[in-house]
Design a protein around this motif. Structure first.
Motif, mmCIF file in Angstrom:
data_model
loop_
_atom_site.group_PDB
_atom_site.id
_atom_site.type_symbol
_atom_site.label_atom_id
_atom_site.label_comp_id
_atom_site.label_asym_id
_atom_site.label_seq_id
_atom_site.Cartn_x
_atom_site.Cartn_y
_atom_site.Cartn_z
ATOM 1 N N ALA A 90 0.826 -1.209 0.000
ATOM 2 C CA ALA A 90 0.000 0.000 0.000
ATOM 3 C C ALA A 90 0.859 1.257 0.000
ATOM 4 N N VAL A 91 1.935 1.249 0.777
ATOM 5 C CA VAL A 91 2.826 2.412 0.810
ATOM 6 C C VAL A 91 3.488 2.606 -0.550
ATOM 7 N N ALA A 92 3.917 1.510 -1.183
ATOM 8 C CA ALA A 92 4.546 1.610 -2.507
ATOM 9 C C ALA A 92 3.557 2.150 -3.552
ATOM 10 N N VAL A 93 2.342 1.630 -3.529
ATOM 11 C CA VAL A 93 1.328 2.091 -4.488
ATOM 12 C C VAL A 93 0.971 3.551 -4.224
ATOM 13 N N TRP A 94 0.887 3.922 -2.945
ATOM 14 C CA TRP A 94 0.565 5.313 -2.617
ATOM 15 C C TRP A 94 1.684 6.245 -3.073
ATOM 16 N N GLY A 95 2.930 5.798 -2.977
ATOM 17 C CA GLY A 95 4.048 6.588 -3.494
ATOM 18 C C GLY A 95 3.917 6.796 -4.995
ATOM 19 N N LEU A 96 3.567 5.745 -5.710
ATOM 20 C CA LEU A 96 3.340 5.854 -7.150
ATOM 21 C C LEU A 96 2.179 6.792 -7.442
ATOM 22 N N TYR A 97 1.109 6.663 -6.666
ATOM 23 C CA TYR A 97 -0.041 7.562 -6.827
ATOM 24 C C TYR A 97 0.384 9.018 -6.634
ATOM 25 N N THR A 98 1.230 9.274 -5.646
ATOM 26 C CA THR A 98 1.665 10.635 -5.359
ATOM 27 C C THR A 98 2.419 11.226 -6.545
ATOM 28 N N VAL A 99 3.289 10.436 -7.154
ATOM 29 C CA VAL A 99 4.040 10.912 -8.320
ATOM 30 C C VAL A 99 3.089 11.208 -9.474
ATOM 31 N N ILE A 100 2.162 10.308 -9.727
ATOM 32 C CA ILE A 100 1.211 10.502 -10.826
ATOM 33 C C ILE A 100 0.290 11.683 -10.537
ATOM 34 N N ALA A 101 -0.158 11.822 -9.287
ATOM 35 C CA ALA A 101 -1.051 12.932 -8.929
ATOM 36 C C ALA A 101 -0.353 14.272 -9.099
ATOM 37 N N LYS A 102 0.925 14.335 -8.756
ATOM 38 C CA LYS A 102 1.683 15.591 -8.917
ATOM 39 C C LYS A 102 1.714 15.996 -10.386
ATOM 40 N N ILE A 103 1.910 15.036 -11.265
ATOM 41 C CA ILE A 103 1.901 15.315 -12.708
ATOM 42 C C ILE A 103 0.501 15.729 -13.154
ATOM 43 N N ALA A 104 -0.510 15.008 -12.690
ATOM 44 C CA ALA A 104 -1.890 15.298 -13.087
ATOM 45 C C ALA A 104 -2.319 16.684 -12.634
ATOM 46 N N MET A 105 -1.829 17.110 -11.463
ATOM 47 C CA MET A 105 -2.260 18.410 -10.934
ATOM 48 C C MET A 105 -1.641 19.589 -11.666
ATOM 49 N N LYS A 106 -0.788 19.327 -12.648
ATOM 50 C CA LYS A 106 -0.335 20.392 -13.543
ATOM 51 C C LYS A 106 -1.467 20.772 -14.492
ATOM 52 N N TYR A 107 -2.408 19.836 -14.684
ATOM 53 C CA TYR A 107 -3.481 20.023 -15.653
ATOM 54 C C TYR A 107 -4.871 20.130 -15.034
ATOM 55 N N MET A 108 -4.993 19.780 -13.750
ATOM 56 C CA MET A 108 -6.307 19.820 -13.101
ATOM 57 C C MET A 108 -6.141 20.156 -11.628
ATOM 58 N N THR A 109 -7.248 20.411 -10.968
ATOM 59 C CA THR A 109 -7.227 20.755 -9.550
ATOM 60 C C THR A 109 -6.999 19.503 -8.699
ATOM 61 N N PRO A 110 -6.602 19.679 -7.431
ATOM 62 C CA PRO A 110 -6.473 18.511 -6.547
ATOM 63 C C PRO A 110 -7.780 17.737 -6.402
ATOM 64 N N ILE A 111 -8.918 18.432 -6.416
ATOM 65 C CA ILE A 111 -10.212 17.739 -6.299
ATOM 66 C C ILE A 111 -10.477 16.885 -7.536
ATOM 67 N N ALA A 112 -10.233 17.433 -8.721
ATOM 68 C CA ALA A 112 -10.444 16.669 -9.953
ATOM 69 C C ALA A 112 -9.488 15.481 -10.020
ATOM 70 N N SER A 113 -8.262 15.676 -9.574
ATOM 71 C CA SER A 113 -7.293 14.587 -9.562
ATOM 72 C C SER A 113 -7.758 13.457 -8.640
ATOM 73 N N ALA A 114 -8.294 13.805 -7.470
ATOM 74 C CA ALA A 114 -8.808 12.789 -6.545
ATOM 75 C C ALA A 114 -10.003 12.062 -7.156
ATOM 76 N N LEU A 115 -10.883 12.807 -7.834
ATOM 77 C CA LEU A 115 -12.040 12.196 -8.475
ATOM 78 C C LEU A 115 -11.604 11.166 -9.519
ATOM 79 N N TRP A 116 -10.699 11.562 -10.412
ATOM 80 C CA TRP A 116 -10.275 10.657 -11.465
ATOM 81 C C TRP A 116 -9.493 9.467 -10.922
ATOM 82 N N SER A 117 -8.691 9.681 -9.879
ATOM 83 C CA SER A 117 -7.964 8.547 -9.310
ATOM 84 C C SER A 117 -8.938 7.577 -8.653
ATOM 85 N N GLY A 118 -9.999 8.090 -8.033
ATOM 86 C CA GLY A 118 -11.023 7.221 -7.456
ATOM 87 C C GLY A 118 -11.738 6.405 -8.518
ATOM 88 N N ILE A 119 -12.073 7.043 -9.614
ATOM 89 C CA ILE A 119 -12.754 6.344 -10.711
ATOM 90 C C ILE A 119 -11.852 5.253 -11.295
#
Length: 174
Positions: free
Chosen positions: A43-72
């Motif tokens: 879980a920690v390893a996957v969350w680390g990967l998620y953090t890297v991907i979310a940082k990239i995604a948040m260049k293009y969208m808000t933190p809320i939109a990033s959380a929504l899409w990661s949940g989906i």
């Protein structure tokens, strides 16, 4: 990452290893982990990967939109592995309360707040806080499930926090 941050990360990771091995280095050297320990590390390893991907995604969208899409995407990726286990045994007000708590508080709100933190301070600084996951897991299991925590785990908790303080301490400027 500075040398001080690298030292803090190594110290904190050492504390995590103390907690998950219960201070029994034979467990670590012999790779004798229980299923829960391995799932927590995964879980920690996957969350680390998620953090890297979310940082990239948040260049293009808000933190809320990033959380929504990661949940989906997370839901869709996990559904084939977990769908057959979904059952409703007793649908009661407590069930709906738990669903709301998990869905809103422990998932949506937590992910949005994490994304805001990553967006503001970066993935490296936010990532050190992942070392708290095994700590909180052990403490909550102790408090609510009657699991035991030995001295090495309490020392590991202090070591994790110490490593985090070393990692995040502001350097004194001359």
């Amino acid at each position: 990452m500075s040398m001080r941050q690298a030292v803090g990360m190594v110290v904190s990771l050492g504390g995590v290893l103390l907690v998950i091995t219960h201070g029994e280095w034979d467990r670590f050297l012999g790779l004798q982990f229980n299923k829960g320990d391995l799932l927590m590390l995964a879980a920690v390893a996957v969350w680390g990967l998620y953090t890297v991907i979310a940082k990239i995604a948040m260049k293009y969208m808000t933190p809320i939109a990033s959380a929504l899409w990661s949940g989906i995407f997370g839901f869709l990726l996990l559904l084939p592995f977990t769908g057959k286990y979904i059952t409703f045994i007793e649908v009661s007000p407590a069930f709906w309360g738990a669903i709301l708590y998990i869905g809103i508080g422990a998932t949506a709100l937590a992910m949005v707040l994490w994304n805001i933190g990553v967006h503001r301070v970066g993935g490296t600084r936010a990532g050190i806080f992942l070392n708290l996951n095994p700590i909180f897991t052990a403490i909550l299991a102790y408090l609510f499930l009657g699991e035991s925590m030995n001295g090495a785990q309490w020392i590991g908790t202090v070591v994790v926090i110490g490593g985090m303080l070393i990692f995040s301490r502001n350097q004194v400027r001359k």
